[in-house]
Design an enzyme around this catalytic site. Structure first.
Site, PDB file in Angstrom:
ATOM      1  N   LYS A  31       0.928  -1.298   0.052  1.00  0.00           N
ATOM      2  CA  LYS A  31       0.052  -0.089   0.098  1.00  0.00           C
ATOM      3  C   LYS A  31       0.895   1.349   0.137  1.00  0.00           C
ATOM      4  O   LYS A  31       0.537   2.263   0.503  1.00  0.00           O
ATOM      5  CB  LYS A  31      -1.186   0.093   1.286  1.00  0.00           C
ATOM      6  CG  LYS A  31      -1.904  -1.237   1.244  1.00  0.00           C
ATOM      7  CD  LYS A  31      -2.566  -1.366   0.071  1.00  0.00           C
ATOM      8  CE  LYS A  31      -3.666  -0.436  -0.273  1.00  0.00           C
ATOM      9  NZ  LYS A  31      -4.156  -0.552  -1.389  1.00  0.00           N
ATOM     10  N   GLY A  90       2.323   2.462  -3.212  1.00  0.00           N
ATOM     11  CA  GLY A  90       2.146   2.812  -4.542  1.00  0.00           C
ATOM     12  C   GLY A  90       2.802   1.702  -5.386  1.00  0.00           C
ATOM     13  O   GLY A  90       3.320   1.955  -6.461  1.00  0.00           O
ATOM     14  N   THR A  98       1.114  -0.964  -7.206  1.00  0.00           N
ATOM     15  CA  THR A  98       0.438  -0.929  -8.384  1.00  0.00           C
ATOM     16  C   THR A  98       0.589   0.228  -9.338  1.00  0.00           C
ATOM     17  O   THR A  98       0.564   0.353 -10.538  1.00  0.00           O
ATOM     18  CB  THR A  98      -1.077  -1.451  -8.113  1.00  0.00           C
ATOM     19  OG1 THR A  98      -1.020  -2.490  -7.289  1.00  0.00           O
ATOM     20  CG2 THR A  98      -1.741  -1.548  -9.376  1.00  0.00           C
ATOM     21  N   TRP A  99       0.571   1.628  -8.436  1.00  0.00           N
ATOM     22  CA  TRP A  99       0.744   2.806  -9.202  1.00  0.00           C
ATOM     23  C   TRP A  99       2.045   2.785  -9.992  1.00  0.00           C
ATOM     24  O   TRP A  99       2.129   3.002 -11.538  1.00  0.00           O
ATOM     25  CB  TRP A  99       0.771   3.897  -8.297  1.00  0.00           C
ATOM     26  CG  TRP A  99       0.487   5.125  -8.908  1.00  0.00           C
ATOM     27  CD1 TRP A  99      -0.001   5.527 -10.438  1.00  0.00           C
ATOM     28  CD2 TRP A  99       0.318   6.578  -8.105  1.00  0.00           C
ATOM     29  NE1 TRP A  99      -0.141   6.871 -10.188  1.00  0.00           N
ATOM     30  CE2 TRP A  99      -0.087   7.332  -9.062  1.00  0.00           C
ATOM     31  CE3 TRP A  99       0.378   6.778  -6.675  1.00  0.00           C
ATOM     32  CZ2 TRP A  99      -0.257   8.687  -8.881  1.00  0.00           C
ATOM     33  CZ3 TRP A  99       0.465   8.001  -6.366  1.00  0.00           C
ATOM     34  CH2 TRP A  99      -0.055   9.312  -7.408  1.00  0.00           C
ATOM     35  N   HIS A 139       7.689  -7.099  -2.862  1.00  0.00           N
ATOM     36  CA  HIS A 139       7.779  -6.447  -1.488  1.00  0.00           C
ATOM     37  C   HIS A 139       8.973  -6.686  -0.578  1.00  0.00           C
ATOM     38  O   HIS A 139       8.980  -6.469   0.480  1.00  0.00           O
ATOM     39  CB  HIS A 139       6.456  -6.675  -0.892  1.00  0.00           C
ATOM     40  CG  HIS A 139       5.166  -6.335  -1.373  1.00  0.00           C
ATOM     41  ND1 HIS A 139       5.029  -5.069  -1.537  1.00  0.00           N
ATOM     42  CD2 HIS A 139       4.028  -6.977  -1.564  1.00  0.00           C
ATOM     43  CE1 HIS A 139       3.846  -4.860  -2.399  1.00  0.00           C
ATOM     44  NE2 HIS A 139       3.273  -5.904  -2.155  1.00  0.00           N
ATOM     45  N   ARG A 172       6.108   5.954   0.801  1.00  0.00           N
ATOM     46  CA  ARG A 172       4.900   6.544   1.469  1.00  0.00           C
ATOM     47  C   ARG A 172       4.963   6.943   2.656  1.00  0.00           C
ATOM     48  O   ARG A 172       5.546   6.227   3.546  1.00  0.00           O
ATOM     49  CB  ARG A 172       3.473   5.854   1.141  1.00  0.00           C
ATOM     50  CG  ARG A 172       2.256   6.313   1.061  1.00  0.00           C
ATOM     51  CD  ARG A 172       1.246   5.680   1.005  1.00  0.00           C
ATOM     52  NE  ARG A 172      -0.097   6.329   0.701  1.00  0.00           N
ATOM     53  CZ  ARG A 172      -1.488   5.541   0.685  1.00  0.00           C
ATOM     54  NH1 ARG A 172      -1.423   4.431   0.617  1.00  0.00           N
ATOM     55  NH2 ARG A 172      -2.418   6.607   0.890  1.00  0.00           N
ATOM     56  N   PRO A 175       4.301   6.597   6.465  1.00  0.00           N
ATOM     57  CA  PRO A 175       3.860   5.398   6.975  1.00  0.00           C
ATOM     58  C   PRO A 175       2.667   5.442   7.691  1.00  0.00           C
ATOM     59  O   PRO A 175       1.938   4.330   7.756  1.00  0.00           O
ATOM     60  CB  PRO A 175       4.993   5.317   8.309  1.00  0.00           C
ATOM     61  CG  PRO A 175       6.473   5.774   7.554  1.00  0.00           C
ATOM     62  CD  PRO A 175       5.896   7.068   6.904  1.00  0.00           C
ATOM     63  N   VAL A 197      -2.971   3.263   7.205  1.00  0.00           N
ATOM     64  CA  VAL A 197      -4.293   3.348   6.935  1.00  0.00           C
ATOM     65  C   VAL A 197      -4.587   2.613   5.829  1.00  0.00           C
ATOM     66  O   VAL A 197      -5.831   1.720   5.972  1.00  0.00           O
ATOM     67  CB  VAL A 197      -4.717   4.838   7.028  1.00  0.00           C
ATOM     68  CG1 VAL A 197      -6.240   4.830   6.572  1.00  0.00           C
ATOM     69  CG2 VAL A 197      -4.556   5.597   8.278  1.00  0.00           C
ATOM     70  N   SER A 198      -4.010   2.609   4.844  1.00  0.00           N
ATOM     71  CA  SER A 198      -4.715   2.091   3.736  1.00  0.00           C
ATOM     72  C   SER A 198      -4.382   0.540   4.073  1.00  0.00           C
ATOM     73  O   SER A 198      -5.249  -0.310   3.238  1.00  0.00           O
ATOM     74  CB  SER A 198      -3.537   2.292   2.345  1.00  0.00           C
ATOM     75  OG  SER A 198      -3.964   3.722   2.020  1.00  0.00           O
TER      76      SER A 198
END
Length: 294
Positions: free
Chosen positions: A35, A37, A39-40, A92, A111, A113, A118-119
């Site tokens: 979470k 980024g 996939t982005w 990962h 990102r 942390p 949260v994501s």
């Protein structure tokens, strides 16, 4: 001789697969925490390499998660060996668990942390754990009637938890373990750190810079548009990382992508405790870059 690579394992992934995987010149390895980024960045790489917003196959086919135990290793290796385009591979695993090859580019997306946590909480609620257990051969989920903590409760627990970072890489110690290792390598010409918030603030500029870094043509407006959050969410069936059907809702995978939500959920005392914990786990220059003034 001892193996130079650190081995990372969880219920559904094992970095040992990297030891037998033959890298090619020009390969792109995307190494992120969950979470943050992943996939982005896979989508951005797909657009820059393939030069079309209409991808010829689902994103997970074009850019497989090499460490994931749900798909047999020989099948993943064969699929990647058959690719004629420049390969971009998801993991990962921190960089100390991936072979270092000067012919390969390593992209590490970071990102804040608290936003990642949260994501991660929302993503956990979107997983079909019975299906995941079936695919990996591990025990099924715990009592489904057990109350799930609120996002605020989960975030406070996440800040306070202190597991071995090598065993729980999505914990706060694990996140900073991953990023601290990458930060120490940032002066290597083929290791590139990208901040999630910079992608949000200037996607076109970041894609142009990445294209230059990877010696690829700069993106046109159609490619930048295809990498926006809203556009990706509208194509969740093709872009969500769900080749085995472990997500309850593919569109929910692309929830909001906002920044600053983690800090906003905490009290001043909890924010102070988070910053104190982070300061004990990572150097000040990394944290200044990671927190982006927040």
């Amino acid at each position: 001789m001892p193996d130079p690579l650190t081995r990372y394992r969880s219920a559904d992934e094992d970095s040992i697969r990297w030891r037998d995987f033959p890298l090619r010149p020009g390969d792109i390895v995307i190494s992120t925490r969950s979470k943050s980024g992943t996939t982005w960045m896979q989508m951005i790489c797909a657009l820059l390499v393939l030069r079309t917003p209409d991808l010829p196959a689902p994103l997970t086919t074009l850019s497989p998660w090499l460490d994931w135990l749900v798909e047999p290793a020989d099948q993943v290796y064969a699929r990647l060996a058959a690719q004629r385009h420049r390969r971009f591979i998801k993991t990962h695993t921190p960089l100390d668990g991936v072979p270092a090859d000067p012919r390969v580019h390593y992209l590490v997306v970071a990102r804040h942390p608290l936003d990642m946590a949260v994501s991660l909480h929302h993503q956990s609620g979107n997983l079909d754990r019975a299906r995941l257990a079936e695919l990996t051969g591990h025990p099924g989920p715990p009592d489904p009637d057990r109350r799930r903590p609120s996002v605020e409760e989960a975030l406070v627990r996440w800040i306070d938890a202190d597991p071995d970072p090598r065993e729980e890489l999505d914990s706060l110690p694990g996140v900073l373990w991953h990023l601290r290792d990458a930060w120490a390598r940032r002066d290597q010409p083929n290791v590139h750190l990208i901040h999630y918030d910079d992608l949000r603030a200037d996607l076109a500029g970041q894609m142009r810079r990445l294209a230059e870094t990877l010696d690829l043509e700069p993106p046109g407006p159609d490619l930048v548009e295809a990498a926006t959050f809203d556009r990706m969410r509208s194509r969740a069936d093709r872009l969500a990382p769900d080749p085995a059907g472990v997500l309850k809702d593919r569109q929910a995978f692309f929830r909001t992508g906002r920044s600053g939500q983690g800090s906003a959920l905490l009290s001043a005392a909890d924010r102070a405790r988070y910053h104190a914990r982070a300061a004990a786990l990572a150097p000040p220059d990394l944290l200044a870059w990671l927190h982006q003034g927040r």
